[in-house]
Write an enzyme that holds these catalytic residues in place. Structure first.
Site, short mmCIF file in Angstrom:
data_model
loop_
_atom_site.label_atom_id
_atom_site.label_comp_id
_atom_site.label_asym_id
_atom_site.label_seq_id
_atom_site.Cartn_x
_atom_site.Cartn_y
_atom_site.Cartn_z
N TYR A 6 -10.60 5.93 -10.77
CA TYR A 6 -10.26 6.53 -9.47
C TYR A 6 -9.99 8.02 -9.58
CZ TYR A 6 -8.84 1.59 -9.08
OH TYR A 6 -8.77 0.22 -9.15
N GLU A 58 3.91 -6.73 1.35
CA GLU A 58 3.31 -7.04 0.04
C GLU A 58 3.19 -5.79 -0.83
OE1 GLU A 58 -0.55 -8.39 1.26
OE2 GLU A 58 0.17 -10.30 2.02
N PRO A 59 4.28 -5.14 -1.14
CA PRO A 59 4.17 -3.95 -1.99
C PRO A 59 3.94 -4.33 -3.45
CG PRO A 59 6.47 -4.37 -1.49
CD PRO A 59 5.68 -5.43 -0.79
N GLY A 60 3.05 -3.62 -4.11
CA GLY A 60 2.83 -3.82 -5.53
C GLY A 60 3.15 -2.56 -6.29
N ARG A 61 2.34 -1.53 -6.02
CA ARG A 61 2.45 -0.27 -6.76
C ARG A 61 3.85 0.35 -6.67
NH1 ARG A 61 -2.12 3.03 -7.41
NH2 ARG A 61 -3.02 2.00 -5.59
N ARG A 106 -7.20 3.76 -14.83
CA ARG A 106 -7.11 4.42 -13.52
C ARG A 106 -7.72 5.84 -13.49
NH1 ARG A 106 -3.34 5.52 -10.88
NH2 ARG A 106 -4.16 4.76 -8.92
N GLY A 154 0.76 -1.25 0.00
CA GLY A 154 0.00 0.00 0.00
C GLY A 154 0.78 1.29 0.00
N TYR A 203 -1.12 -1.59 -12.09
CA TYR A 203 -2.56 -1.45 -12.32
C TYR A 203 -2.86 -0.79 -13.67
CZ TYR A 203 -2.23 -2.50 -7.37
OH TYR A 203 -1.90 -3.09 -6.18
N CYS A 237 -16.10 5.47 -26.82
CA CYS A 237 -17.34 6.24 -26.90
C CYS A 237 -18.01 6.47 -25.56
CB CYS A 237 -18.29 5.53 -27.84
SG CYS A 237 -17.53 5.37 -29.45
N1 LLP Z 1 -1.80 -6.77 -0.32
C1 LLP Z 1 -3.14 -6.84 -0.42
C2 LLP Z 1 -3.86 -7.77 0.43
C3 LLP Z 1 -3.81 -6.00 -1.33
O1 LLP Z 1 -5.13 -6.05 -1.41
C4 LLP Z 1 -3.08 -5.10 -2.14
C5 LLP Z 1 -3.74 -4.23 -3.10
C6 LLP Z 1 -1.67 -5.08 -2.02
C7 LLP Z 1 -1.08 -5.93 -1.09
C8 LLP Z 1 -0.81 -4.19 -2.84
O2 LLP Z 1 -1.07 -2.84 -2.65
P1 LLP Z 1 -0.10 -1.75 -3.32
O3 LLP Z 1 1.26 -1.88 -2.65
O4 LLP Z 1 -0.01 -2.05 -4.76
O5 LLP Z 1 -0.76 -0.47 -3.05
N2 LLP Z 1 -6.31 -0.88 -8.78
C9 LLP Z 1 -6.04 0.09 -7.75
C10 LLP Z 1 -5.27 -0.50 -6.59
C11 LLP Z 1 -5.93 -1.69 -5.96
C12 LLP Z 1 -5.13 -2.28 -4.83
C13 LLP Z 1 -5.74 -3.55 -4.34
N3 LLP Z 1 -5.00 -4.24 -3.32
C14 LLP Z 1 -5.33 1.28 -8.37
O6 LLP Z 1 -5.07 1.28 -9.56
O7 LLP Z 1 -5.04 2.24 -7.67
#
Ligand code: LLP
Length: 421
Positions: free
Chosen positions: A318, A275-278, A314, A239, A375, A346
């Site tokens: 959002y 658990e970083p993604g973004r 996005r 997050g 994303y 469209c």
């Molecule tokens: N762990 C869990 C349990 C999650 O649900 C998520 C994201 C993450 C880790 C990773 O979060 P991050 O580090 O990427 O913020 N589609 C949306 C974001 C949805 C995130 C969902 N869960 C966007 O484009 O902003």
């Protein structure tokens, strides 16, 4: 920091000119930088140095096989949320013992797949799920390692669609019920409780909500240990936010985050998972698009691109900001004017930016959306029968197409026409 910089007036991805990629693969497309992916992974890894830890990349952000392989080879684990993601992680070479399984609605089938294939732990989100996990594990003669996701009722101060840690959200079990649920879990022979899981939301730009949640987890660790549970692992979720608008943002760094984790949880002698993604993938990617038309409306001009909301959803979903920059660097001091940047789909929602200050652009010019590595491609669709756009990975002066653009026939022929027609 990323590796998308201008050199002699042209935008580069590492050592490759973005315009060269466009010439080779056509627009629109996504391009990712290996060096940026690795840099961001290592920032997290280093931030937790001194603690036993595993960075489990949240692959929902970008699950291309080449991206996963890049991170897995650097030592990343994976956070998966579906049977499909589990299979993708395994196919990219990630061993089961480095995969954590999150998600509120794991099916029996998905649970079985992960138990049979090997899994580090399931992050359980409800009592009914716990019962299914117990039964499925026993039927297979296995014991499932579990953490239980607690909902700490903390306001993550982010967009409502991506906040997960308030009691009204569907995620986790209320922290107030944790003792009872852990007691139930401990009585299930198919489960082995290994720790606690928490994830409060995405695109957090303030560490305080994390600190509040993690202090609650620290307290709960003590309570559960006193109840006789072996809490040896804490999964802290992901997050951490990124600076989407570079001129106007300064989110905390992974090192600040790591220091806060040590402050709030370091005394517990637990293994830490994050658990970083973004933050790993977001600024490691661009979406590159070509200007189709510049249209003058009444009191407002429109930059119409060949990329659209189906390719990068996005902004529509959002109201997200993405910096949009020309691939050919504008001359210093060039005058900028407000313009609406839109796609050809469209609906009015297919708007990337309203009244964005942009330098002059003409049909045929290329623009790049920054911060599109997370994303982006994973949320794309074929809406308006627009085939999914290709993905390209750059590594130094090399680039490779890591998902090609399907032909129109491939897209159309996935449909089948029943006999009666
Ligand atoms: N762990 C869990 C349990 C999650 O649900 C998520 C994201 C993450 C880790 C990773 O979060 P991050 O580090 O990427 O913020 N589609 C949306 C974001 C949805 C995130 C969902 N869960 C966007 O484009 O902003």
């Amino acid at each position: 920091m990323d590796h998308f910089l201008y050199r002699d007036g042209a935008l580069f991805a590492e050592d490759v000119a973005v315009a060269d990629i466009a010439a080779a693969v056509g627009t629109p497309f996504y391009v990712y930088s290996t060096a940026t992916l690795l840099r961001h992974f290592r920032l997290f890894d280093e931030a937790l140095e001194g603690m036993d830890h595993l960075v489990c990349y949240a692959m929902k952000a970008n699950s291309n096989q080449a991206v996963l392989r890049t991170l897995a080879q650097a030592g990343a684990g994976m956070d998966v949320v579906s049977g499909g993601e589990y299979r993708r992680a395994r196919a990219a070479g990630v061993p089961g013992e480095r995969i954590v399984f999150s998600g509120v609605g794991k099916t029996r089938e998905e649970i079985r797949t992960a138990l049979e294939g090997g899994i580090r732990q399931f992050n359980v989100e409800s009592e009914p799920e716990m019962a299914v996990l117990d039964a499925t594990a026993r039927a297979l003669g296995k014991v499932a390692p579990v953490t239980i996701r607690v909902n700490p009722d903390v306001d993550a101060k982010t967009h409502a669609k991506i906040a997960t840690g308030k009691s009204e959200n569907k995620f986790g079990i209320p922290i107030a019920r944790a003792r009872e649920v852990y007691r139930m879990a401990a009585a299930m022979p198919g489960l082995e409780v290994v720790g606690i899981d928490v994830h409060i939301g995405s695109q957090l730009t303030d560490l305080e909500p994390y600190a509040v949640a993690y202090r609650k987890v620290a307290e709960l660790t003590g309570v559960l240990r006193a109840d006789g549970h072996e809490i040896r692992r804490l999964d802290l979720g992901g997050g951490l936010g990124i600076p989407y608008e570079r001129s106007n943002a300064d989110p905390p760094l992974p090192s600040d985050y790591g220091a806060m984790v040590k402050r709030t949880l370091g005394h517990l002698d637990c293994e830490i998972e994050i658990e970083p993604g973004r933050l790993i993938a977001g600024n490691a990617g661009l979406m590159v698009s070509e200007v189709i038309y510049v249209k003058s409306g009444e009191g407002r001009d429109f930059l119409i691109l060949d990329g659209a909301m189906n390719d990068l959803i996005r902004p529509a979903m959002y109201d997200a900001w993405h910096d949009i920059i020309p691939v050919a660097e504008p001359a210093a001091g060039v005058e900028r004017a407000p313009i609406d940047v839109v796609g050809p789909v469209c609906e009015s929602g297919d708007t990337f930016a309203r009244q964005r200050m942009m330098p002059p652009l003409a049909a045929g010019d290329l623009v790049a959306f920054r911060s599109a590595g997370a994303y982006g491609a994973v949320m794309a669709s074929e809406y308006n029968s627009r085939p999914l756009i290709p993905e390209v990975l750059v590594h130094g002066d090399q680039f490779a197409v890591i998902r090609r653009r399907p032909s129109f026939d491939e897209m159309i022929n996935r449909d089948t026409i029943p006999e009666w027609l």
